[in-house]
Design a protein around this motif. Structure first.
Motif: not given
Length: 138
Positions: A113-138
């Motif tokens: 939960e701590t990790l999730r809350r920190s990643q909720l506010k990450t909207f850009y990742a320049p590396g190959n780390t997956p983002l927390y958010w994705i569009p529901a319908k592509p």
């Protein structure tokens, strides 16, 4: 000999001006355009801040309550705007949370939960780390 010294001084001045021009031009690169996720994320983050601004933070549990309210409002706002939690991020985060739980002697759920809350506010990742958010319908 004086003529040689003038040439050296002139060359040093030209090199200094060239270095100055080069460093200034490197810093003036065009800014990166915001993605749709970043735009929506900024809007939702502002809404979440406004939703929790009046809550007091005098006691430790009040700080946690305020953080939980921000997270919940951000999650709801992002879901309303068509973004969901990325399943690839969940797979990526589980082992990290397990290591943090073991190192900090806390439960796996608390670390996740701590990790999730920190990643909720990450909207850009320049590396190959997956983002927390994705569009529901592509």
């Amino acid at each position: 000999m004086k003529r040689y010294a003038y040439y050296v001084i002139g060359l040093l001045i030209l090199l200094g001006l060239g270095a100055y021009w080069y460093t200034n031009n490197q810093q003036e690169q065009a800014p990166r355009a915001m993605t749709a996720l970043e735009h929506v994320g900024d809007e939702c983050e502002l809404i979440a801040e406004k939703a929790a601004i009046a809550l007091p933070e005098a006691l430790p549990f009040q700080k946690l309550e305020k953080l939980a309210r921000k997270s919940r409002v951000l999650q709801t706002c992002m879901n309303d705007r068509g973004y969901i939690e990325n399943p690839a991020w969940v797979k990526y985060a589980r082992p990290i949370a397990a290591k943090q739980a073991e190192a900090q002697h806390i439960s796996m759920d608390e670390a996740y939960e701590t990790l999730r809350r920190s990643q909720l506010k990450t909207f850009y990742a320049p590396g190959n780390t997956p983002l927390y958010w994705i569009p529901a319908k592509p």
